[in-house]
Design an enzyme around this catalytic site. Structure first.
Site, short mmCIF file in Angstrom:
data_model
loop_
_atom_site.label_atom_id
_atom_site.label_comp_id
_atom_site.label_asym_id
_atom_site.label_seq_id
_atom_site.Cartn_x
_atom_site.Cartn_y
_atom_site.Cartn_z
N ASP A 102 0.85 -1.19 0.00
CA ASP A 102 0.00 0.00 0.00
C ASP A 102 0.89 1.24 0.00
O ASP A 102 1.63 1.47 0.95
CB ASP A 102 -0.90 -0.01 1.24
CG ASP A 102 -2.23 0.67 0.99
OD1 ASP A 102 -2.24 1.72 0.33
OD2 ASP A 102 -3.27 0.15 1.45
N ASP A 148 -2.69 4.83 -2.69
CA ASP A 148 -3.65 5.61 -1.90
C ASP A 148 -3.86 7.00 -2.51
O ASP A 148 -2.91 7.62 -3.00
CB ASP A 148 -3.11 5.73 -0.47
CG ASP A 148 -4.09 6.34 0.50
OD1 ASP A 148 -5.14 5.73 0.73
OD2 ASP A 148 -3.79 7.43 1.03
N GLU A 179 -6.55 4.44 -5.80
CA GLU A 179 -7.77 4.85 -5.10
C GLU A 179 -8.21 6.18 -5.70
O GLU A 179 -7.55 7.20 -5.54
CB GLU A 179 -7.49 5.00 -3.61
CG GLU A 179 -8.71 5.43 -2.82
CD GLU A 179 -8.40 5.82 -1.39
OE1 GLU A 179 -9.24 5.59 -0.51
OE2 GLU A 179 -7.29 6.36 -1.15
N HIS A 222 -11.09 -1.46 3.76
CA HIS A 222 -10.77 -1.04 5.12
C HIS A 222 -11.43 0.27 5.52
O HIS A 222 -11.34 0.68 6.68
CB HIS A 222 -9.26 -0.88 5.26
CG HIS A 222 -8.69 0.18 4.39
ND1 HIS A 222 -8.65 0.07 3.01
CD2 HIS A 222 -8.15 1.40 4.67
CE1 HIS A 222 -8.12 1.16 2.50
NE2 HIS A 222 -7.81 1.99 3.48
N ASP A 223 -12.09 0.95 4.58
CA ASP A 223 -12.68 2.25 4.84
C ASP A 223 -14.21 2.23 4.87
O ASP A 223 -14.83 3.30 4.85
CB ASP A 223 -12.24 3.26 3.77
CG ASP A 223 -10.83 3.79 4.00
OD1 ASP A 223 -10.36 3.72 5.16
OD2 ASP A 223 -10.20 4.26 3.04
#
Length: 615
Positions: free
Chosen positions: A118, A224, A282, A359-360
């Site tokens: 990540d 990200d 993302e 995860h969000d």
């Protein structure tokens, strides 16, 4: 002996970053996101670690996973769970060491699997040495590696931030630095200052840190906040859309900015392409297909894939002040959103992704399914699995999705919510003095909060769900229902959510021309109970002028019995030519190909079926 044959196989397979035939290997791959703090703790300190991930690689291989996406494991103060990196070349000690990453990469490759990391490079931690140098003086060589601006002043002399922008974590995007008497920009928390991508030396350092991990064998990155690197450098105020707040949402000032494609193209050429590394970005606040396609067009040479968030953000109140005010939505809205992002690449050289958890966000079975009873939970979790496995694009699963992990119980105290965003939004509601807003925010958090996806993984019915040793204190509370929902209980049970996921993941690969790469056509868009669509492949089994291979997916998204659609009519064939491929209530026979019987039989509660018209 364990069979470590790679899951994704076709002519041209290589163990490196090669191609499968004419298509990139990652198109057919199943990715699995591991949130390491909550996956498996190997040493009893209550915090998951890399050796814990390593210990369960065979579980992931058996599930059908091709690529592990490891959420941030780099050195960090952990104010935002590792999305505040203080050193990109070190590993946060509770996770392990750089050598543990090496071991994990090697073990993945030995099983024909891959590992991606990540990458968080829109911002760093305020404790990163780059920022410490940058804030040390206005003349420091790294001063321009971050974004610094002087204060503004009101007519009465009050010091004001450079703009009125509101950040993602319920505060201004600017923090005052007493030492150098300027503000620095942070789209997230004050502890996460934004890097200045306009500075070439800063970009060079970022690419060098990426190469550090690619040189060690990492296979790529999930990137990200990938579309926020290029800000509009006019730094103008945003329009006032939240009158109650001094800070205003301004994503148009930092998303998809004027140099974003230049920066990403350079990143690909300098750090990704030389290694054949896969990239998935993302991509938030990008609601138009025309905006997304330039990022994923093969000829544009930007990113391989992106996560577009329109579907997974359904039910939220937007990305800012009202984000956690829940807004129920009808099935027709979900269907239309899925249809849009399934079809936007048709006729292009772009690619898309499939996902309903990360995860969000809250858990899929609690948001899109029905977790109110054990029976409805299991049925809806299987139907969600069938839905995801039959959609076009590269599939991403999130840890625990495959066993139907649920949201935290609604009666848990707000103190159980550990996430920086949850806490900030709740405190903002309390400060408002509006009791209804507090209640609505608390309710919304019980459905949407990021915390739900971060509670410990449920391995078995032993104390602490097998996540950590008995007697240890997990960093987050284990779900109350871990004895009923866990891997050990479901493993080997043909009717379980876990075993169903294994079957449909295999089926997805077996019929990849239809499910992974086929076109998508929504059936009966206004039906608020049944989600039905046709997947069609260009393949005709070698028959010149033959009919394309077609599959009909029928999903009952309610707990009531629903009439089935006209299967043969939709598939354009005689009833005798219809084949039942799989279904959520077929138990151990799921995945077998048998002549369809009773195609007009009503759909039971949360039942899903797949019919085809090819042998």
């Amino acid at each position: 002996m364990v069979d470590y044959t790679p899951h994704v196989t076709s002519p041209g397979y290589t163990n490196g970053n090669g191609l499968y035939g004419k298509e990139p290997w990652w198109k057919d791959a199943t990715f699995y996101q591991v949130y390491p703090a909550s996956f498996k703790d190997s040493n009893g300190d209550g915090w998951g670690d890399l050796k814990g991930v390593l210990s369960e690689l065979d579980y992931l291989h058996d599930l059908g996973v091709d690529v592990i996406w490891l959420s941030p494991i780099f050195e960090s103060p952990q104010e935002d769970m590792g999305y505040d990196v203080s050193d990109y070349r070190k590993v946060y000690a509770p996770y392990g060491t750089v050598e543990d990453v090496d071991s994990l990469i090697s073990a993945c490759h030995a099983r024909g699997m891959k590992l991606i990391l990540d990458l968080v490079v829109n911002h760093t931690s305020s404790q990163h040495r780059w920022f410490q140098e940058s804030r040390s003086s206005k003349t420091n060589p790294k001063r321009d590696w971050y974004i610094w601006k002087p204060a503004r002043y009101s007519p009465t002399g009050e010091r004001l931030p450079p703009t009125n922008w509101r950040g993602y974590f319920a505060s201004s995007t600017w923090t005052w630095d007493e030492l150098t008497q300027e503000y620095y920009l942070h789209l997230y928390a004050p502890c996460q200052p934004d890097l200045n991508w306009e500075n070439p030396a800063c970009r060079d350092a970022i690419y060098a840190d990426m190469q550090f991990w690619l040189d060690r064998g990492a296979d790529g990155f999930r990137i990200d906040t990938v579309n926020k690197y290029s800000k509009h450098t006019s730094y103008a105020d945003a329009p006032v859309t939240e009158p109650h707040s001094p800070h205003q949402p301004a994503p148009e000032m930092w998303c998809n900015g004027p140099r974003i494609h230049e920066f990403i193209g350079e990143m690909r050429a300098r750090a990704l392409e030389p290694y054949g590394a896969v990239s998935v970005g993302e991509l938030s606040n990008t609601p138009l297909a025309s905006q997304v396609l330039p990022y994923v067009s093969a000829s544009a040479k930007q990113l391989d894939m992106v996560f577009e968030f329109s579907m997974i953000r359904l039910g939220t109140g937007g990305g800012f002040g009202a984000k956690y005010i829940h807004h129920p939505f009808p099935l027709s809205t979900l269907k239309a959103t899925v249809a849009k992002w399934q079809s936007f690449i048709e006729g292009t050289d772009g690619w898309t992704t499939v996902f309903c958890e990360n995860h969000d966000n809250g858990r899929a079975v609690s948001r899109f399914g029905d977790d109110s009873t054990p029976e409805l939970w299991a049925a809806s979790a299987r139907t969600i699995a069938l839905w995801q496995a039959t959609l076009t694009g590269t599939l991403f699963l999130y840890q625990g999705q495959e066993v139907g992990m649920k949201n935290m119980p609604a009666d848990w105290s707000i103190d159980e919510y550990k996430d920086i965003e949850s806490g900030n939004f709740y405190r903002e509601a309390v400060r408002s003095g509006d009791e209804k807003r507090v209640r609505d925010t608390r309710h919304g958090l019980s459905i949407l909060a990021r915390d739900h996806s971060r509670i410990p993984f449920q391995w078995d019915a032993s104390p602490n769900a097998g996540f950590t040793a008995e007697g240890a204190k997990p960093w987050m509370r284990v779900h109350d229902e871990y004895r009923d929902i866990n891997v050990a209980k479901q493993r080997g049970d043909p009717g379980s959510v876990l075993e169903f996921y294994k079957r449909v993941l295999k089926l997805r690969k077996e019929y990849k021309d239809v499910f992974i790469r086929g076109t998508f056509k929504l059936i009966d868009p206004e039906n608020e109970a049944v989600f039905a669509y046709v997947k069609e492949s260009e393949r005709t089994n070698g028959v010149v002028g033959g009919t394309p291979r077609r599959a009909l997916v029928v999903l009952n998204f309610t707990k009531e019995e629903q009439p089935c659609v006209d299967v043969a009519g939709i598939l354009g064939c005689e009833p005798t030519q219809v084949t039942f491929l799989t279904g959520t209530v077929s138990g151990g026979e799921s995945g077998s190909v048998a002549k369809a019987k009773g195609t007009h039989k009503p759909l039971t509660s949360w039942e899903g079926r797949v019919y085809v018209n090819f042998a």
